[in-house]
Design a protein around this motif. Structure first.
Motif, PDB file in Angstrom:
ATOM      1  N   MET A   1       0.555  -1.431   0.030  1.00 18.92           N
ATOM      2  CA  MET A   1       0.026  -0.205   0.006  1.00 18.92           C
ATOM      3  C   MET A   1       0.646   1.094   0.060  1.00 18.92           C
ATOM      4  SD  MET A   1      -2.818   1.390   2.917  1.00 18.92           S
ATOM      5  CE  MET A   1      -3.463  -0.007   2.627  1.00 18.92           C
ATOM      6  N   LEU A   2       0.397   2.239  -1.093  1.00 14.51           N
ATOM      7  CA  LEU A   2       1.267   3.707  -1.286  1.00 14.51           C
ATOM      8  C   LEU A   2       0.183   4.098  -0.487  1.00 14.51           C
ATOM      9  CD1 LEU A   2       3.913   4.628  -1.610  1.00 14.51           C
ATOM     10  CD2 LEU A   2       2.294   6.035  -3.514  1.00 14.51           C
ATOM     11  N   ARG A   3       0.293   5.053   0.692  1.00  8.71           N
ATOM     12  CA  ARG A   3      -0.370   6.512   1.211  1.00  8.71           C
ATOM     13  C   ARG A   3       0.517   7.821   1.206  1.00  8.71           C
ATOM     14  NH1 ARG A   3       1.323   2.417   5.527  1.00  8.71           N
ATOM     15  NH2 ARG A   3      -0.480   1.522   6.475  1.00  8.71           N
TER      16      ARG A   3
ATOM     17  N   ALA B   1      -8.727  -1.165   2.842  1.00 12.91           N
ATOM     18  CA  ALA B   1      -8.194  -0.590   1.051  1.00 12.91           C
ATOM     19  C   ALA B   1      -7.679  -1.742   0.108  1.00 12.91           C
ATOM     20  CB  ALA B   1      -7.691   0.632   1.101  1.00 12.91           C
ATOM     21  N   GLY B   2      -6.668  -2.801   1.528  1.00 10.77           N
ATOM     22  CA  GLY B   2      -6.415  -3.563   0.719  1.00 10.77           C
ATOM     23  C   GLY B   2      -4.789  -3.544   0.249  1.00 10.77           C
ATOM     24  N   ASP B   3      -3.312  -4.438   0.231  1.00  5.67           N
ATOM     25  CA  ASP B   3      -2.311  -3.993   0.096  1.00  5.67           C
ATOM     26  C   ASP B   3      -1.877  -3.611  -0.937  1.00  5.67           C
ATOM     27  OD1 ASP B   3      -2.261  -5.463   2.635  1.00  5.67           O
ATOM     28  OD2 ASP B   3      -1.231  -7.762   2.040  1.00  5.67           O
TER      29      ASP B   3
ATOM     30  N   PHE C   1       2.777   9.950   5.738  1.00  4.79           N
ATOM     31  CA  PHE C   1       2.398   9.368   4.330  1.00  4.79           C
ATOM     32  C   PHE C   1       3.542   8.881   3.766  1.00  4.79           C
ATOM     33  CE2 PHE C   1      -1.378  12.613   5.663  1.00  4.79           C
ATOM     34  CZ  PHE C   1      -2.335  11.529   5.738  1.00  4.79           C
ATOM     35  N   ASP C   2       3.463   8.570   2.732  1.00  6.20           N
ATOM     36  CA  ASP C   2       4.884   7.977   2.223  1.00  6.20           C
ATOM     37  C   ASP C   2       5.023   9.533   1.358  1.00  6.20           C
ATOM     38  OD1 ASP C   2       4.671   5.437   3.116  1.00  6.20           O
ATOM     39  OD2 ASP C   2       3.081   5.306   2.164  1.00  6.20           O
ATOM     40  N   VAL C   3       4.577   9.574   0.332  1.00  4.04           N
ATOM     41  CA  VAL C   3       4.113  10.835  -0.870  1.00  4.04           C
ATOM     42  C   VAL C   3       3.025  11.244  -0.024  1.00  4.04           C
ATOM     43  CG1 VAL C   3       3.923  11.880  -2.645  1.00  4.04           C
ATOM     44  CG2 VAL C   3       4.685   8.991  -1.965  1.00  4.04           C
ATOM     45  N   VAL C   4       4.264  13.540   0.316  1.00 10.40           N
ATOM     46  CA  VAL C   4       2.725  14.529   0.357  1.00 10.40           C
ATOM     47  C   VAL C   4       2.461  14.928  -0.503  1.00 10.40           C
ATOM     48  CG1 VAL C   4       2.414  16.753   1.496  1.00 10.40           C
ATOM     49  CG2 VAL C   4       3.270  14.564   2.425  1.00 10.40           C
ATOM     50  N   VAL C   5       1.995  15.451  -1.424  1.00 11.47           N
ATOM     51  CA  VAL C   5       1.500  15.565  -2.949  1.00 11.47           C
ATOM     52  C   VAL C   5       0.612  17.188  -2.327  1.00 11.47           C
ATOM     53  CG1 VAL C   5       0.284  15.909  -5.001  1.00 11.47           C
ATOM     54  CG2 VAL C   5       1.065  13.571  -3.990  1.00 11.47           C
ATOM     55  N   VAL C   6       1.328  18.334  -2.792  1.00 12.43           N
ATOM     56  CA  VAL C   6       0.509  19.539  -2.490  1.00 12.43           C
ATOM     57  C   VAL C   6       0.352  20.023  -3.689  1.00 12.43           C
ATOM     58  CG1 VAL C   6       0.787  21.867  -1.982  1.00 12.43           C
ATOM     59  CG2 VAL C   6       1.914  20.174  -0.494  1.00 12.43           C
ATOM     60  N   VAL C   7      -1.231  20.536  -3.964  1.00  4.73           N
ATOM     61  CA  VAL C   7      -1.767  21.280  -4.973  1.00  4.73           C
ATOM     62  C   VAL C   7      -2.126  23.069  -4.903  1.00  4.73           C
ATOM     63  CG1 VAL C   7      -4.061  21.531  -6.830  1.00  4.73           C
ATOM     64  CG2 VAL C   7      -3.640  19.721  -4.683  1.00  4.73           C
ATOM     65  N   ASP C   8      -0.823  23.507  -5.547  1.00  9.87           N
ATOM     66  CA  ASP C   8      -0.641  24.518  -5.471  1.00  9.87           C
ATOM     67  C   ASP C   8      -1.139  26.066  -6.098  1.00  9.87           C
ATOM     68  OD1 ASP C   8       1.137  26.643  -4.071  1.00  9.87           O
ATOM     69  OD2 ASP C   8       2.095  27.268  -5.812  1.00  9.87           O
TER      70      ASP C   8
ATOM     71  N   ALA D   1       5.187   0.276  -6.928  1.00 10.19           N
ATOM     72  CA  ALA D   1       5.884  -0.335  -7.657  1.00 10.19           C
ATOM     73  C   ALA D   1       6.800  -1.461  -6.989  1.00 10.19           C
ATOM     74  CB  ALA D   1       5.855  -0.683  -8.971  1.00 10.19           C
ATOM     75  N   GLU D   2       7.042  -0.006  -6.622  1.00  7.32           N
ATOM     76  CA  GLU D   2       8.946   0.059  -5.943  1.00  7.32           C
ATOM     77  C   GLU D   2       8.984  -0.620  -4.351  1.00  7.32           C
ATOM     78  OE1 GLU D   2      10.933   3.666  -6.680  1.00  7.32           O
ATOM     79  OE2 GLU D   2      11.438   3.385  -9.405  1.00  7.32           O
ATOM     80  N   ALA D   3       7.991   0.096  -3.627  1.00  2.00           N
ATOM     81  CA  ALA D   3       8.026  -0.082  -2.098  1.00  2.00           C
ATOM     82  C   ALA D   3       6.788  -1.291  -2.212  1.00  2.00           C
ATOM     83  CB  ALA D   3       6.825   0.524  -1.617  1.00  2.00           C
TER      84      ALA D   3
END
Length: 201
Positions: free
Chosen positions: A1-3, A102-104, A124-131, A198-200
């Motif tokens: 899972m990617l958070r 949600a599943g693995d 979170f693994d990734v933080v996405v900011v809408v700017d 995929a990498e994780a």
């Protein structure tokens, strides 16, 4: 899972980005929607809000009067923190349950307006900011949402600064341009998230 934590200032276009990511297959967890659910009539959340702020924050039908509560909390940081102390733990609990379901292999995108303000980046693994620029935000709030300019400026001022959000970001989606540019950028970001997942794995 990617958070993935998705955030952005009010009027930046975060909801549209969330919708696009969901259309690609992301499991979307919307903190705003959950925040509304946990204070619906009959919930412990609403009882706690009324105990803190009084019956003046209820409509005649017994639902939460959001504009009335907004006038209180956006004018006073201490009152805003008191509201957050009630609502945020309930939202986190419900979000965690949805994430577990949600599943693995899922890419789970949590739409969290106050991610930076709450210091939640490490969740979170990734933080996405809408700017978007403050001028663009203000225009959208006044012209598209019909908000009074003073109210719009107050909401913007109550949030983290643009610089603080960008500094917290792993990925920035600039949204000052046309819709087509946003769609193309979100498609790029989705491919990047797929690669990271995929990498994780």
């Amino acid at each position: 899972m990617l958070r993935v934590g998705l955030t952005g200032g009010i009027g930046a276009g975060k909801s549209e980005v969330a919708r696009l990511l969901a259309s690609y297959g992301a499991v979307l967890i919307d903190a705003d929607r959950i925040a509304r659910e946990v204070v619906e009539p009959g919930t412990p959340g609403l009882d706690a809000v009324v105990a803190e702020f009084g019956t003046g924050v209820l409509t005649a039908e017994g639902t939460l009067d959001r504009p009335a509560l907004g006038r209180i909390v956006f004018a006073d940081q201490a009152r805003r923190e008191a509201l957050n102390a009630i609502v945020h733990p309930l939202v986190r609990e419900r979000s965690a349950a949805l994430e577990r379901a949600a599943g693995d292999g899922a890419i789970v995108v949590q739409d969290v307006p106050l991610l930076v303000e709450g210091g939640m980046m490490s969740h979170f693994d990734v933080v996405v900011v809408v700017d978007a620029s403050p001028g663009t935000q203000l225009d959208r709030l006044v012209r598209l949402r019909g908000m009074a300019e003073e109210d719009a400026r107050g909401r913007m001022a109550a949030q983290a600064t643009r610089e603080q959000r960008r500094a917290a970001a792993d990925v920035v989606i600039d949204n000052d341009g046309p819709r087509e540019a946003l769609q193309a950028r979100v498609r790029e970001v989705w491919h990047d998230l797929e690669r990271r997942a995929a990498e994780a794995a």
